[in-house]
Scaffold this active site. Sequence first.
Site, PDB file in Angstrom:
ATOM      1  N   MET A   1       0.842  -1.205   0.000  1.00 50.76           N
ATOM      2  CA  MET A   1       0.000   0.000   0.000  1.00 50.76           C
ATOM      3  C   MET A   1       0.870   1.245   0.000  1.00 50.76           C
ATOM      4  O   MET A   1       0.400   2.346   0.301  1.00 50.76           O
ATOM      5  CB  MET A   1      -0.935  -0.002   1.215  1.00 50.76           C
ATOM      6  CG  MET A   1      -1.914  -1.177   1.183  1.00 50.76           C
ATOM      7  SD  MET A   1      -3.458  -0.842   2.021  1.00 50.76           S
ATOM      8  CE  MET A   1      -2.886  -0.523   3.683  1.00 50.76           C
ATOM      9  N   GLY A   2       2.157   1.087  -0.344  1.00 50.86           N
ATOM     10  CA  GLY A   2       3.041   2.245  -0.425  1.00 50.86           C
ATOM     11  C   GLY A   2       3.534   2.702   0.932  1.00 50.86           C
ATOM     12  O   GLY A   2       3.473   1.948   1.911  1.00 50.86           O
TER      13      GLY A   2
ATOM     14  N   HIS B   1       9.271  -3.401   3.563  1.00 53.99           N
ATOM     15  CA  HIS B   1       8.873  -3.651   2.172  1.00 53.99           C
ATOM     16  C   HIS B   1      10.106  -3.973   1.316  1.00 53.99           C
ATOM     17  O   HIS B   1      10.070  -4.843   0.443  1.00 53.99           O
ATOM     18  CB  HIS B   1       8.203  -2.411   1.578  1.00 53.99           C
ATOM     19  CG  HIS B   1       6.930  -1.982   2.250  1.00 53.99           C
ATOM     20  ND1 HIS B   1       6.844  -0.845   3.013  1.00 53.99           N
ATOM     21  CD2 HIS B   1       5.693  -2.525   2.272  1.00 53.99           C
ATOM     22  CE1 HIS B   1       5.606  -0.689   3.460  1.00 53.99           C
ATOM     23  NE2 HIS B   1       4.883  -1.709   3.045  1.00 53.99           N
TER      24      HIS B   1
ATOM     25  N   GLN C   1     -10.387  -2.681   1.758  1.00 53.75           N
ATOM     26  CA  GLN C   1      -9.910  -3.406   2.945  1.00 53.75           C
ATOM     27  C   GLN C   1      -9.916  -2.511   4.193  1.00 53.75           C
ATOM     28  O   GLN C   1      -9.497  -2.943   5.267  1.00 53.75           O
ATOM     29  CB  GLN C   1      -8.531  -4.026   2.714  1.00 53.75           C
ATOM     30  CG  GLN C   1      -7.371  -3.049   2.623  1.00 53.75           C
ATOM     31  CD  GLN C   1      -6.084  -3.743   2.243  1.00 53.75           C
ATOM     32  OE1 GLN C   1      -5.915  -4.204   1.114  1.00 53.75           O
ATOM     33  NE2 GLN C   1      -5.148  -3.848   3.182  1.00 53.75           N
TER      34      GLN C   1
ATOM     35  N   GLY D   1       4.812 -10.277   3.895  1.00 56.30           N
ATOM     36  CA  GLY D   1       5.549 -10.226   5.146  1.00 56.30           C
ATOM     37  C   GLY D   1       4.853 -10.977   6.268  1.00 56.30           C
ATOM     38  O   GLY D   1       3.625 -10.970   6.371  1.00 56.30           O
TER      39      GLY D   1
ATOM     40  N   ASP E   1       2.273  -9.225   8.819  1.00 48.92           N
ATOM     41  CA  ASP E   1       0.825  -9.427   8.773  1.00 48.92           C
ATOM     42  C   ASP E   1       0.578 -10.934   8.665  1.00 48.92           C
ATOM     43  O   ASP E   1       0.170 -11.449   7.621  1.00 48.92           O
ATOM     44  CB  ASP E   1       0.241  -8.677   7.577  1.00 48.92           C
ATOM     45  CG  ASP E   1       0.525  -7.192   7.669  1.00 48.92           C
ATOM     46  OD1 ASP E   1      -0.173  -6.502   8.417  1.00 48.92           O
ATOM     47  OD2 ASP E   1       1.488  -6.728   7.031  1.00 48.92           O
TER      48      ASP E   1
END
Length: 285
Positions: free
Chosen positions: A29-30, A36, A60, A153, A156
Amino acid sequence: MLVHTIKEVREIVKEWKKQGLSVGLVPTMGALHAGHKSLMAKSVEKCDRTVISVFVNPIQFCPGEDLDKYPRTLDADCELAQSAGVDLVFAPSPKEMYGEGHILSNDFLTYVIPPYFYTDKLCGKSRVGHFDGVCTVVNKLFNIVQPDFAFFGEKDAQQLIIIKKMVKDLNIPIEIIGCPIVREESGLALSSRNKYLSEEDKKEALVLSKILFNIKNCYKKGITDVKALKETAFTFLNENHNLEYLDIRDNDTLDEKTVADNNSRVFIALKIKNVRLIDNIMLGS
Ligand code: AMP
């Protein structure tokens, strides 16, 4: 290279596939950070070409969550992606992903709904419908990019477990690679939402990793009773911490444990002021 349309991604990936190149996808999501970047590095190492998506997925987010104020930093994201060796950044608009007028209720949009057993607990309990939105957008990204590998990742972990389940149940021909949590030296897990924290809040936020590391230590010393392990958390908590959950569950099925084992994962969510933070740790590694 940065593209905004599905058509462009399809054309570029088609060309790569023609050349027999393997493709990795890192959905994000940037507001990219070193967490990331570690996923991108894994993909760059394993695949001939790497695509990342940067998309703050409206479906979401639950009502009252931070969709509007979620950090959007596309220029910096592209720079970070380039430095990680990423070949293509796909940053679509909501309209590109969900169409004209993007009516996002499941009365009007086809959703991919993961099993209730996996979503009625942990983050799914307070974020009702969140994982429906995640699975739907991840499916769309899989269909748009058609990667060979996709990287997620462990930060989460419930999401990672649900996506693995979805891929298995729907026979999606993509290998899902889970990547370890990247932390600050202090122990704080990196997160785009850490941007909401003041320096003071960040110190308070260390409580998550402290509780997790302590539980793991106790487990390594031989305590396996889940109730006893969870009780060790209370010495760390104070009135600044609004604990949402602290659970010890099986890392594949999310079944709740009464006796911890090496395949158990400890999950925690708590709010510091209004910022909701999550973290987790495997007991057996
Ligand atoms: P997000 O942009 O928050 O949706 O995250 C995109 C991907 O990066 C997800 O697969 C996350 O689990 C992963 N990710 C976020 N933070 C971390 C971290 N600290 N360490 C490893 N992976 C992470």
